[in-house]
Design an enzyme around this catalytic site. Structure first.
Site, mmCIF file in Angstrom:
data_model
loop_
_atom_site.group_PDB
_atom_site.id
_atom_site.type_symbol
_atom_site.label_atom_id
_atom_site.label_comp_id
_atom_site.label_asym_id
_atom_site.label_seq_id
_atom_site.Cartn_x
_atom_site.Cartn_y
_atom_site.Cartn_z
ATOM 1 N N GLU A 1 66.979 54.641 10.531
ATOM 2 C CA GLU A 1 67.595 54.697 9.200
ATOM 3 C C GLU A 1 67.831 53.314 8.617
ATOM 4 O O GLU A 1 67.803 53.131 7.398
ATOM 5 C CB GLU A 1 68.915 55.468 9.260
ATOM 6 C CG GLU A 1 69.605 55.594 7.912
ATOM 7 C CD GLU A 1 70.584 56.753 7.837
ATOM 8 O OE1 GLU A 1 71.510 56.668 7.027
ATOM 9 O OE2 GLU A 1 70.407 57.728 8.573
ATOM 10 N N LYS A 2 68.053 52.340 9.483
ATOM 11 C CA LYS A 2 68.338 50.983 8.995
ATOM 12 C C LYS A 2 67.887 49.976 10.053
ATOM 13 O O LYS A 2 67.700 50.331 11.236
ATOM 14 C CB LYS A 2 69.823 50.826 8.666
ATOM 15 C CG LYS A 2 70.759 51.213 9.794
ATOM 16 C CD LYS A 2 72.212 51.097 9.367
ATOM 17 C CE LYS A 2 72.637 52.215 8.458
ATOM 18 N NZ LYS A 2 72.688 53.550 9.106
ATOM 19 N N ASP B 1 69.891 58.616 11.128
ATOM 20 C CA ASP B 1 71.228 58.861 11.662
ATOM 21 C C ASP B 1 71.408 60.336 11.983
ATOM 22 O O ASP B 1 70.756 61.213 11.397
ATOM 23 C CB ASP B 1 72.294 58.407 10.663
ATOM 24 C CG ASP B 1 72.496 56.898 10.689
ATOM 25 O OD1 ASP B 1 71.872 56.231 11.541
ATOM 26 O OD2 ASP B 1 73.265 56.379 9.858
ATOM 27 N N ASP C 1 72.760 63.059 11.260
ATOM 28 C CA ASP C 1 73.380 63.964 10.299
ATOM 29 C C ASP C 1 72.311 64.447 9.339
ATOM 30 O O ASP C 1 71.153 64.065 9.449
ATOM 31 C CB ASP C 1 74.544 63.298 9.551
ATOM 32 C CG ASP C 1 74.135 62.035 8.818
ATOM 33 O OD1 ASP C 1 72.926 61.837 8.569
ATOM 34 O OD2 ASP C 1 75.021 61.225 8.487
ATOM 35 N N TYR D 1 78.956 57.296 16.840
ATOM 36 C CA TYR D 1 78.559 57.551 15.453
ATOM 37 C C TYR D 1 79.776 57.922 14.596
ATOM 38 O O TYR D 1 80.527 58.833 14.948
ATOM 39 C CB TYR D 1 77.529 58.681 15.420
ATOM 40 C CG TYR D 1 76.979 58.941 14.053
ATOM 41 C CD1 TYR D 1 76.171 57.998 13.427
ATOM 42 C CD2 TYR D 1 77.276 60.107 13.368
ATOM 43 C CE1 TYR D 1 75.664 58.223 12.171
ATOM 44 C CE2 TYR D 1 76.766 60.346 12.103
ATOM 45 C CZ TYR D 1 75.967 59.397 11.509
ATOM 46 O OH TYR D 1 75.474 59.617 10.252
ATOM 47 N N ARG E 1 80.185 59.032 11.225
ATOM 48 C CA ARG E 1 80.251 60.070 10.184
ATOM 49 C C ARG E 1 80.323 61.458 10.812
ATOM 50 O O ARG E 1 79.473 62.319 10.589
ATOM 51 C CB ARG E 1 79.052 59.962 9.254
ATOM 52 C CG ARG E 1 79.034 58.673 8.431
ATOM 53 C CD ARG E 1 77.725 58.564 7.663
ATOM 54 N NE ARG E 1 77.709 57.436 6.750
ATOM 55 C CZ ARG E 1 77.410 56.199 7.082
ATOM 56 N NH1 ARG E 1 77.104 55.928 8.354
ATOM 57 N NH2 ARG E 1 77.410 55.224 6.204
#
Length: 718
Positions: free
Chosen positions: A7-8, A102, A104, A315, A317
């Protein structure tokens, strides 16, 4: 060749570090074992704008609602386009792609949408990372599964994205056009989650403003032995909230019980235990950080993300507070790493109820990973957030709080009185942050003195006391309390049918988006911060009041919470994507027409045909200086006033030498297709260039291939 897409960049580096043999290239990392790790920067792609879906590139009122048959994505501004090209080139040599977004639904979507956009149809797997320390990454790499198993999660994220676009774009345009025609300037924004969150703020502001303090009274009997008992006022004497408002009645009662016998009619004594609170969810962490440190929800999320990327915590979130039993074996080493010397009663073998694999869904509670926090440089906010997470984890291995509750009921001159006490026998975990409001954990009875009594025993009422109290208004929301309200919307819903449909977990937005929603409201000047409080602005109040006139569901937190429940059902595979999107399309049709045609203000409108686009919604307005003019709510063209009707466009009336030069330059555009006069180049209110003919008033967008030629003509509104 295996391509892993994170994701990043920070996540890509963590994965590459575990794979070994990492060599940095432009936009990706070469690793051992024919693996390349690349990354996104969050969402590389964004939904196309409404004007990209209509002929001529100009959204007219007749186009609403815009419901795309084929949804279009395009790279975001900045370096997104370059990174999309990097991924496209890597896919040419790929035999397998691993989605390492990520853990989610948004992480699932932002990688999958790039693969779909680039036409990838090969083997795709899913790497699910709950923390970035080496051990967790290694464990995740050997448990990679097929990306097909995550299709429901992708569908839920896509449904959320498209629903936000349908409601936000269509309703915002419709509302803005209506208000602009009424003389209310500026663009107005409506959001599927943003607007009901604003409604919470407006309702709280109104509750505070309309609050009328009321005096009420309690009668306390002071008995021998230091016992204090409170009068249990009969129902026919109190108001609807159970308060005694009659001071004379309270005074008479206090006098009546003086020196009277107080006979014990019932005495109970119970011992109980209270376990430590569950680990933090993101919302719980945001609430605690707001309460203890005054940190905003946005800053708390950023701090938790910093800790995650530094491999210090899991993580962030997460909306689940439970932990997998399989992780319990690492508890001792984690406790040692985070420093627990001198904490009495700590037992790494203790198994708190938080260890429950069956209650863990996509994520688990927010805990330390066992990495040394002193080994990296952290911001002050990250250090504060870690202190809360560390404290929460340690408490799981401390003894429960043990306490005793006592209750005595007395009869004093045929009046009922009650005394209660809560006595702490062993403080247990409460020695470490026990005073915090730990996500709704019951705190029990207040402290008090109450000796052991027996039924039938008589005490003496030495005196009666009237305690005067006053009701207090509700407090403005803070970041923490607003996050809590967004998380548990069912508590604020008064409609019994709607309340029954909502789940206890029904909320506005997700753990990942609530902080950003607060910031959006502040950025768009619908809300503002006043020290720790978040309050709506006059503009925010005006928006909610207008919506409640014509489209109240858009401002109803319960309505949006039902949508969030539906998205959760899609993610769990319990509901189809198509049915949800069909309902959102129907809602967009209804709301956009209502907002476009509804009477939002009391101002009477005078509408004329627009000389530019031919529509019939050119409104007569007044400038700040009080001068009459006309503006079209469809094409946004403005005109002078000639006998109460639209006259020359403002741009046809230059003033002074600078204006003459501008007019000369403007008239050098391509020839009008009708009257053959040169057109002038102008800009819409949003800064988009277009050409207009000063003679026949026709207007065109520039040609997409050659901006110096006329392109699509603005068609009259249907």
């Amino acid at each position: 060749m295996r391509i892993i897409i994170a994701e990043k960049p920070s996540v890509a580096q963590a994965v590459a570090g575990v794979l070994g043999g990492a060599r940095k290239s432009d936009g990706y990392i070469d690793c051992a074992g024919s693996t390349r790790v690349t990354w996104c920067f969050g969402h590389l792609l964004e939904q196309a704008k409404p004007e990209d879906y209509v002929d001529g590139g100009k959204v007219l009122a007749s186009h609403l609602p815009i419901i795309p048959d084929r949804w279009q994505l395009q790279p975001r501004d900045g370096g997104a386009g370059k990174q999309v090209k990097v991924i496209r080139d890597l896919l040419k040599d790929a035999t397998e792609v691993v989605n390492a977004g990520d853990a989610d639904r948004e992480g699932q979507l932002l990688v999958d949408e790039v693969l779909i956009h680039l036409g990838w149809q090969g083997k795709t797997s899913r790497l699910w990372l709950s923390s970035l320390d080496d051990e967790s990454v290694q464990r995740a790499l050997v448990t990679i599964k097929s990306n097909d198993t995550m299709r429901p999660l992708y569908d839920a994220a896509l449904a959320r994205q498209r629903a936000d676009w349908l409601m936000g774009m269509n309703c915002s345009i419709a509302l803005s056009r209506n208000l602009q025609a009424c003389g209310v300037p500026g663009a107005w924004s409506i959001g599927r989650v943003q607007t009901p969150t604003l409604a919470l703020l407006v309702d709280r502001k109104r509750d505070i403003e309309q609050f009328k303090p009321r005096d009420f009274y309690q009668v306390v009997a002071h008995l021998d032995g230091g016992i204090k008992a409170t009068w249990q006022v009969p129902a026919d004497v109190v108001d609807e909230d159970g308060r005694l408002l009659d001071k004379a009645h309270a005074d008479d009662t206090a006098i009546r019980i003086r020196s009277k016998a107080a006979r014990v009619t019932k005495f109970t004594r119970k011992t109980a235990e209270r376990a430590a609170p569950l680990p933090y969810t993101l919302g719980g962490l945001q609430k605690a950080a707001s309460s203890r440190f005054g940190m905003s929800a946005k800053d708390t999320l950023a701090a938790a993300q910093e800790l995650y990327e530094a491999k210090i915590t899991t993580y962030p979130r997460t909306d689940c507070a439970y932990l997998p039993v399989e992780m319990h074996g690492s508890a001792g080493s984690i406790l040692k790493a985070i420093g627990t010397e001198g904490i009495a009663g700590l037992d790494p073998a203790r198994k708190h109820a938080a260890w429950n694999t069956g209650k863990v869904e996509a994520h688990h509670g927010l805990i330390p990973t066992g990495q040394n926090p002193d080994a990296v440089s952290l911001s002050s906010n990250a250090k504060r957030a870690f202190d809360l997470i560390r404290e929460s984890f340690i408490r799981l291995f401390m003894p429960p709080e043990k306490y005793e509750t006592r209750e005595a009921l007395f009869d004093i001159d045929s009046l009922g009185f009650r005394a209660a006490a809560r006595i702490v026998l062993e403080p247990g975990w409460t020695k470490l942050g026990g005073k915090d409001d730990d996500e709704g954990q019951e705190q029990g009875e207040a402290q008090g003195a109450l000796p052991e009594l027996r039924e039938g025993e008589a005490r003496t009422c030495e005196r009666g006391e009237v305690v005067a109290k006053r009701t207090t208004p509700p407090k403005p929301y803070t970041d923490g309390t607003l996050i809590a309200a967004m998380t548990g919307v069912h508590k604020l819903v008064t409609d019994p049918k709607l309340k029954a449909r909502l789940k206890e977990t029904s909320g506005l937005g997700t753990e990942a988006t609530r902080a950003s929603m607060i910031e959006v409201l502040i950025t768009r000047e619908y809300a503002e911060r006043s020290k720790k409080d978040i309050v709506p602005t006059d503009r925010g109040v005006q928006l909610i009041d207008m919506l409640r006139k014509v489209a109240p569901d858009l401002a109803d937190p319960g309505y949006t919470a039902l949508q969030e429940d539906a998205l959760a059902d899609i993610a769990a595979g319990r509901a189809p994507f198509a049915a949800f999107m069909d309902s959102q399309g129907q809602a967009a049709r209804s709301f956009s027409r209502t907002l476009l045609d509804g009477k939002l203000t009391d101002q009477q409108l005078v509408l004329h045909a627009c000389p530019a686009c031919g529509g019939a919604r050119c409104a007569a307005l007044k400038s700040k200086a009080g001068n009459a003019y006309h503006r079209c709510m469809d094409c946004q063209s403005a005109f002078g006033n000639e006998g109460g009707k639209p006259g020359k466009p403002f741009e046809d009336k230059p003033a002074g030498e600078a204006g003459q030069k501008a007019a000369g330059a403007a008239a050098a555009g391509p020839q009008c297709t009708a009257c053959k006069k040169p057109t002038f180049k102008n800009e819409t209110k949003t800064g988009k260039a277009y050409y207009r003919c000063g003679g026949c008033k026709g207007a065109w967008w520039p040609d997409k291939q050659d901006g110096k030629k006329l392109g699509a003509k603005w068609e009259p509104m249907k």
